[in-house]
Motif scaffolding. Structure first.
Motif, PDB file in Angstrom:
ATOM      1  N   ASN A   1      32.167  59.081   4.358  1.00  9.96           N
ATOM      2  CA  ASN A   1      31.474  60.556   5.134  1.00  9.96           C
ATOM      3  C   ASN A   1      31.198  60.701   6.566  1.00  9.96           C
ATOM      4  O   ASN A   1      31.378  61.387   7.557  1.00  9.96           O
ATOM      5  N   LYS A   2      31.043  59.738   7.092  1.00 12.55           N
ATOM      6  CA  LYS A   2      30.764  59.130   8.340  1.00 12.55           C
ATOM      7  C   LYS A   2      31.918  59.348   9.143  1.00 12.55           C
ATOM      8  O   LYS A   2      32.398  60.251  10.214  1.00 12.55           O
ATOM      9  N   PHE A   3      33.209  58.904   8.680  1.00 15.16           N
ATOM     10  CA  PHE A   3      34.499  58.802   9.486  1.00 15.16           C
ATOM     11  C   PHE A   3      35.140  60.499   9.276  1.00 15.16           C
ATOM     12  O   PHE A   3      35.478  61.302  10.152  1.00 15.16           O
ATOM     13  N   LEU A   4      34.585  61.045   7.951  1.00 18.51           N
ATOM     14  CA  LEU A   4      35.317  62.436   7.691  1.00 18.51           C
ATOM     15  C   LEU A   4      34.945  63.514   8.898  1.00 18.51           C
ATOM     16  O   LEU A   4      35.495  64.510   9.416  1.00 18.51           O
ATOM     17  N   LEU A   5      33.208  63.118   9.360  1.00 15.33           N
ATOM     18  CA  LEU A   5      32.848  63.504  10.450  1.00 15.33           C
ATOM     19  C   LEU A   5      33.086  63.717  11.398  1.00 15.33           C
ATOM     20  O   LEU A   5      32.850  64.300  12.371  1.00 15.33           O
ATOM     21  N   GLN A   6      33.057  62.605  12.597  1.00 14.63           N
ATOM     22  CA  GLN A   6      33.439  61.926  13.356  1.00 14.63           C
ATOM     23  C   GLN A   6      35.029  62.770  13.571  1.00 14.63           C
ATOM     24  O   GLN A   6      35.983  63.303  14.556  1.00 14.63           O
ATOM     25  N   TRP A   7      36.015  62.131  12.814  1.00 16.37           N
ATOM     26  CA  TRP A   7      36.884  62.804  12.361  1.00 16.37           C
ATOM     27  C   TRP A   7      37.212  64.424  13.065  1.00 16.37           C
ATOM     28  O   TRP A   7      37.911  64.696  13.574  1.00 16.37           O
ATOM     29  N   LEU A   8      36.715  64.750  11.870  1.00 11.99           N
ATOM     30  CA  LEU A   8      36.673  66.417  12.518  1.00 11.99           C
ATOM     31  C   LEU A   8      36.131  67.398  13.826  1.00 11.99           C
ATOM     32  O   LEU A   8      36.603  67.582  14.543  1.00 11.99           O
ATOM     33  N   ARG A   9      34.654  66.302  14.006  1.00 10.10           N
ATOM     34  CA  ARG A   9      33.994  66.510  16.024  1.00 10.10           C
ATOM     35  C   ARG A   9      35.407  66.313  16.839  1.00 10.10           C
ATOM     36  O   ARG A   9      35.365  67.599  17.427  1.00 10.10           O
ATOM     37  N   GLU A  10      36.023  65.525  16.419  1.00 12.54           N
ATOM     38  CA  GLU A  10      37.531  65.153  17.901  1.00 12.54           C
ATOM     39  C   GLU A  10      37.997  65.778  17.520  1.00 12.54           C
ATOM     40  O   GLU A  10      38.751  66.253  18.150  1.00 12.54           O
TER      41      GLU A  10
ATOM     42  N   GLU B   1      22.433  68.578   8.387  1.00 10.20           N
ATOM     43  CA  GLU B   1      21.071  68.324   7.156  1.00 10.20           C
ATOM     44  C   GLU B   1      21.950  68.159   6.156  1.00 10.20           C
ATOM     45  O   GLU B   1      21.273  68.293   4.842  1.00 10.20           O
ATOM     46  N   LEU B   2      22.846  69.724   6.097  1.00 14.05           N
ATOM     47  CA  LEU B   2      23.154  69.753   4.336  1.00 14.05           C
ATOM     48  C   LEU B   2      23.616  69.085   3.687  1.00 14.05           C
ATOM     49  O   LEU B   2      23.879  68.627   2.927  1.00 14.05           O
ATOM     50  N   ILE B   3      24.739  68.237   4.872  1.00  8.85           N
ATOM     51  CA  ILE B   3      24.977  67.270   3.698  1.00  8.85           C
ATOM     52  C   ILE B   3      24.417  66.258   3.036  1.00  8.85           C
ATOM     53  O   ILE B   3      24.476  66.005   2.432  1.00  8.85           O
ATOM     54  N   LYS B   4      23.632  65.882   3.680  1.00  7.85           N
ATOM     55  CA  LYS B   4      22.292  64.819   3.154  1.00  7.85           C
ATOM     56  C   LYS B   4      21.928  64.769   2.362  1.00  7.85           C
ATOM     57  O   LYS B   4      21.594  65.108   0.848  1.00  7.85           O
ATOM     58  N   GLU B   5      21.723  67.056   2.792  1.00  6.72           N
ATOM     59  CA  GLU B   5      20.832  67.432   0.965  1.00  6.72           C
ATOM     60  C   GLU B   5      22.172  67.475  -0.070  1.00  6.72           C
ATOM     61  O   GLU B   5      21.205  67.816  -1.035  1.00  6.72           O
ATOM     62  N   ILE B   6      22.550  67.998  -0.414  1.00  6.32           N
ATOM     63  CA  ILE B   6      23.745  68.087  -1.113  1.00  6.32           C
ATOM     64  C   ILE B   6      24.400  66.684  -1.187  1.00  6.32           C
ATOM     65  O   ILE B   6      25.017  66.938  -2.519  1.00  6.32           O
ATOM     66  N   ASP B   7      24.386  65.914  -0.416  1.00  6.10           N
ATOM     67  CA  ASP B   7      25.085  64.492  -1.079  1.00  6.10           C
ATOM     68  C   ASP B   7      24.839  63.889  -2.528  1.00  6.10           C
ATOM     69  O   ASP B   7      23.649  63.590  -2.524  1.00  6.10           O
ATOM     70  N   VAL B   8      25.402  63.742  -2.610  1.00  5.30           N
ATOM     71  CA  VAL B   8      25.578  63.285  -4.369  1.00  5.30           C
ATOM     72  C   VAL B   8      25.256  61.459  -4.252  1.00  5.30           C
ATOM     73  O   VAL B   8      26.394  61.033  -3.279  1.00  5.30           O
ATOM     74  N   GLU B   9      24.824  61.195  -4.705  1.00  3.71           N
ATOM     75  CA  GLU B   9      24.415  59.293  -4.575  1.00  3.71           C
ATOM     76  C   GLU B   9      25.682  59.058  -5.131  1.00  3.71           C
ATOM     77  O   GLU B   9      25.204  57.843  -5.886  1.00  3.71           O
ATOM     78  N   LEU B  10      26.908  58.655  -4.481  1.00  2.05           N
ATOM     79  CA  LEU B  10      28.069  58.067  -4.889  1.00  2.05           C
ATOM     80  C   LEU B  10      28.252  56.800  -4.422  1.00  2.05           C
ATOM     81  O   LEU B  10      27.547  56.580  -2.716  1.00  2.05           O
ATOM     82  N   VAL B  11      27.866  56.218  -4.594  1.00  4.52           N
ATOM     83  CA  VAL B  11      29.081  54.351  -3.703  1.00  4.52           C
ATOM     84  C   VAL B  11      30.271  54.399  -3.584  1.00  4.52           C
ATOM     85  O   VAL B  11      30.414  53.908  -2.632  1.00  4.52           O
ATOM     86  N   PHE B  12      30.998  54.711  -4.085  1.00  8.89           N
ATOM     87  CA  PHE B  12      32.585  55.702  -3.346  1.00  8.89           C
ATOM     88  C   PHE B  12      33.205  56.983  -4.218  1.00  8.89           C
ATOM     89  O   PHE B  12      32.472  57.595  -5.365  1.00  8.89           O
ATOM     90  N   TRP B  13      33.977  57.376  -3.729  1.00 12.15           N
ATOM     91  CA  TRP B  13      34.892  57.871  -4.285  1.00 12.15           C
ATOM     92  C   TRP B  13      36.258  57.682  -4.342  1.00 12.15           C
ATOM     93  O   TRP B  13      36.470  56.669  -4.126  1.00 12.15           O
TER      94      TRP B  13
END
Length: 88
Positions: A76-85, A21-33
Motif C-alpha cells: 500500500n505504501k509503495f503504491l501510494l508513493q508510485w502514484l505520487r511519482e 484518510e479514505l484508504i485507512k478507513e476502508i482498508d481491510v486488515e489483511l496481512v498480505f494480498w
C-alpha cells in the motif's frame, strides 16, 4: 463572470491527504494480498500491473509455489508513493 484560481500544489496535497484518510478507513486488515487482491485494489489488470510497476525493485513481493503474495501494508505504501511519482 466568475474566475477561480487554484493552487495546484495545495490541491494535490489536500487530495493526497484525503486519499490517505479514505484508504485507512476502508482498508481491510489483511496481512498480505495475492495477485487478485492487488488487481482489485489497484483497479488494474495483471498485464498493466506488470507493465507499470511489478518489476520495480521496491515492490515487496514474494513467490510461494506458483503464486505471488504482497505484504499488504508495505505494498500500500509503495503504491501510494508510485502514484505520487507518476502524477508528478
Amino acid at each position: 463572470m466568475i474566475k477561480i484560481n487554484i493552487d495546484e500544489k495545495e490541491a494535490r496535497k489536500l487530495y493526497s491527504q484525503k486519499l490517505d484518510e479514505l484508504i485507512k478507513e476502508i482498508d481491510v486488515e489483511l496481512v498480505f494480498w495475492d495477485s487478485k487482491e492487488l488487481m482489485r485494489r489497484t483497479c488494474m489488470s495483471w498485464n498493466t500491473i506488470q507493465k507499470e510497476f511489478f518489476f520495480h525493485p521496491k515492490l515487496p513481493k514474494f513467490k510461494l509455489g506458483g503464486k505471488w503474495y504482497f505484504d499488504a501494508k508495505e505494498t500500500n505504501k509503495f503504491l501510494l508513493q508510485w502514484l505520487r511519482e507518476k502524477a508528478g
